[in-house]
Design a protein around this motif. Structure first.
Motif, mmCIF file in Angstrom:
data_model
loop_
_atom_site.group_PDB
_atom_site.id
_atom_site.type_symbol
_atom_site.label_atom_id
_atom_site.label_comp_id
_atom_site.label_asym_id
_atom_site.label_seq_id
_atom_site.Cartn_x
_atom_site.Cartn_y
_atom_site.Cartn_z
ATOM 1 N N VAL A 1 -7.909 7.162 -1.727
ATOM 2 C CA VAL A 1 -8.334 6.446 -0.518
ATOM 3 C C VAL A 1 -7.304 5.378 -0.148
ATOM 4 C CG1 VAL A 1 -10.097 4.932 0.479
ATOM 5 C CG2 VAL A 1 -10.778 6.884 -0.917
ATOM 6 N N ASP A 2 -6.858 5.429 1.108
ATOM 7 C CA ASP A 2 -6.013 4.375 1.657
ATOM 8 C C ASP A 2 -6.954 3.325 2.235
ATOM 9 O OD1 ASP A 2 -4.459 2.691 3.117
ATOM 10 O OD2 ASP A 2 -3.513 4.238 4.350
ATOM 11 N N ALA A 3 -7.130 2.245 1.491
ATOM 12 C CA ALA A 3 -8.094 1.210 1.882
ATOM 13 C C ALA A 3 -7.393 -0.028 2.435
ATOM 14 C CB ALA A 3 -8.979 0.847 0.694
ATOM 15 N N ALA B 1 0.838 -1.211 0.000
ATOM 16 C CA ALA B 1 0.000 0.000 0.000
ATOM 17 C C ALA B 1 0.870 1.258 0.000
ATOM 18 C CB ALA B 1 -0.918 -0.004 1.223
ATOM 19 N N SER B 2 1.996 1.204 0.693
ATOM 20 C CA SER B 2 2.883 2.373 0.746
ATOM 21 C C SER B 2 3.356 2.743 -0.653
ATOM 22 C CB SER B 2 4.106 2.083 1.625
ATOM 23 O OG SER B 2 3.704 1.702 2.912
ATOM 24 N N GLU B 3 3.758 1.738 -1.424
ATOM 25 C CA GLU B 3 4.223 2.060 -2.777
ATOM 26 C C GLU B 3 3.065 2.585 -3.622
ATOM 27 O OE1 GLU B 3 7.373 -0.028 -5.552
ATOM 28 O OE2 GLU B 3 5.388 -0.789 -5.992
ATOM 29 N N PHE C 1 -4.297 -0.543 -1.506
ATOM 30 C CA PHE C 1 -4.339 -1.555 -0.444
ATOM 31 C C PHE C 1 -3.209 -2.558 -0.644
ATOM 32 C CE2 PHE C 1 -6.666 -4.890 -2.844
ATOM 33 C CZ PHE C 1 -7.265 -4.129 -3.835
ATOM 34 N N THR C 2 -3.135 -3.550 0.267
ATOM 35 C CA THR C 2 -1.923 -4.361 0.349
ATOM 36 C C THR C 2 -2.261 -5.832 0.597
ATOM 37 O OG1 THR C 2 0.265 -4.294 1.413
ATOM 38 C CG2 THR C 2 -1.595 -3.960 2.859
ATOM 39 N N GLY C 3 -1.539 -6.741 -0.061
ATOM 40 C CA GLY C 3 -1.878 -8.154 -0.001
ATOM 41 C C GLY C 3 -1.709 -8.805 1.360
ATOM 42 N N HIS C 4 -0.656 -8.402 2.093
ATOM 43 C CA HIS C 4 -0.315 -9.139 3.312
ATOM 44 C C HIS C 4 -1.283 -8.889 4.467
ATOM 45 C CE1 HIS C 4 1.398 -5.839 5.836
ATOM 46 N NE2 HIS C 4 1.528 -5.265 4.665
ATOM 47 N N LYS C 5 -2.217 -7.963 4.320
ATOM 48 C CA LYS C 5 -3.226 -7.765 5.371
ATOM 49 C C LYS C 5 -4.516 -8.520 5.050
ATOM 50 C CE LYS C 5 -1.614 -3.116 6.583
ATOM 51 N NZ LYS C 5 -0.839 -3.384 7.805
ATOM 52 N N MET C 6 -4.544 -9.220 3.902
ATOM 53 C CA MET C 6 -5.773 -9.923 3.517
ATOM 54 C C MET C 6 -5.455 -11.376 3.125
ATOM 55 S SD MET C 6 -6.476 -7.412 0.293
ATOM 56 C CE MET C 6 -7.695 -8.405 -0.536
#
Ligand SMILES: Cc1ncc(COP(=O)(O)O)c(C=O)c1O
Length: 287
Positions: free
Chosen positions: A201-203, A97-99, A224-229
């Motif tokens: 939006v930072d989702a 998500a940061s990138e 959004f980011t894979g490692h949180k899901m």
């Protein structure tokens, strides 16, 4: 607890091999999923299978393994698009998500200058603060922010003073990683669009926990980011409206994001590949 529930829970726990560990003599209890979630067997197996039988450089290897890896990667993109109610060419893979947020700040920033405002909030994760600070330092734009109420909600009482004709970008978290607050993105996006600003939006904490349909959210860009899901680490997503993505300059330069490279200059691929320089993490086709 009923036997059925105990059985279902045991089956569910069985999907996450790390939960078979003991810590301090007790079965592992993991309550840090909003930081990073555990990976279930389906994900571990897909990653393993990919590296065992299909290792190849996605989109750059013409042999059989390359064609399979590229097809699996693009199937992953379609699956993410389906999750968001989006077109697959609106799904850009990043490393997290940061990138994705840095990409948004960098590429949107090409149109910013002194006299323009970027609006965020004090509720943001650092990943949705620092890229905008850097952007404002680089362009001379001004960073403004929403405060929070004593109840931990976004304080919208001064929205009319914060979002004005000077505002070019509003970037807010959908769900707070500290408070769990769910922000009224649609309402704020409407206010942003009314003055011609874009809504980012930072989702990162929303997509793992609730349906996020980009056709109704009102956002222009969503990270959004894979490692949180329950997905692999090292992969994230920036969703963007196609016409907006097509109007933006690239973020990182490198292989596969180009159309034509000459020593005198280069032209760039259409989205989403324009924003996917170099070899990325593989997006695995899950069973
Ligand atoms: C709301 C929010 N945004 C962004 C991030 C950054 O995610 P990543 O480290 O995957 O870039 C996090 C991670 O905790 C988060 O909670």
């Amino acid at each position: 607890m009923s036997d059925v529930l105990t059985g279902e829970l045991a089956a569910l726990r069985g999907q996450f091999p790390v939960l078979s560990r003991e810590v301090n003599g007790h079965p592992l209890v993991y309550l840090d999923s909003s930081n990073t979630s555990l990976k279930p067997l389906a994900v571990l197996d897909a990653m393993n299978e990919h590296d065992r039988v299909r290792t190849a450089n996605v989109a750059r290897a013409l042999h059989t393994l390359g064609a399979e890896a590229t097809a699996a990667f693009e199937e992953g993109r379609e699956a993410v698009a389906g999750l968001l109610g989006a077109r697959s060419d609106e799904v850009v893979f990043t490393k997290n998500a940061s990138e994705a947020l840095n990409l948004a700040a960098h590429s949107l920033g090409s149109n910013l200058g002194p006299g323009d405002d970027v609006v965020i909030s004090v509720m943001e994760h650092h990943s949705n603060i620092v890229p905008w600070q850097l952007l404002c330092e680089r362009t001379g734009a001004t960073l403004k922010w929403f405060d929070i109420t004593d109840e931990g909600r976004l304080d919208l009482s001064n929205m009319g003073e914060l979002i004005t004709e000077r505002t070019k970008i509003v970037s807010l978290t959908y769900v707070s990683n500290v408070l769990g607050t769910v922000n009224p993105i649609r309402q704020i996006a409407d206010a942003a669009h009314a003055v011609g600003a874009l809504m980012v939006v930072d989702a990162a904490q929303a997509v793992p926990h609730m349906p996020v349909d980009v056709s109704r959210l009102g956002a222009d860009l969503v990270a959004f980011t894979g490692h949180k899901m329950c997905g692999p680490s090292g992969i994230g997503v920036l969703w963007g409206r196609y016409d907006l993505l097509a109007s933006l300059p690239p973020f990182l330069g490198g292989g596969e994001m180009i159309e034509v490279v000459k020593m005198s200059g280069s032209t760039f691929a259409a989205p989403p590949h324009r924003f996917e320089a170099g070899t990325g993490a593989c997006e695995y086709r899950f069973p």
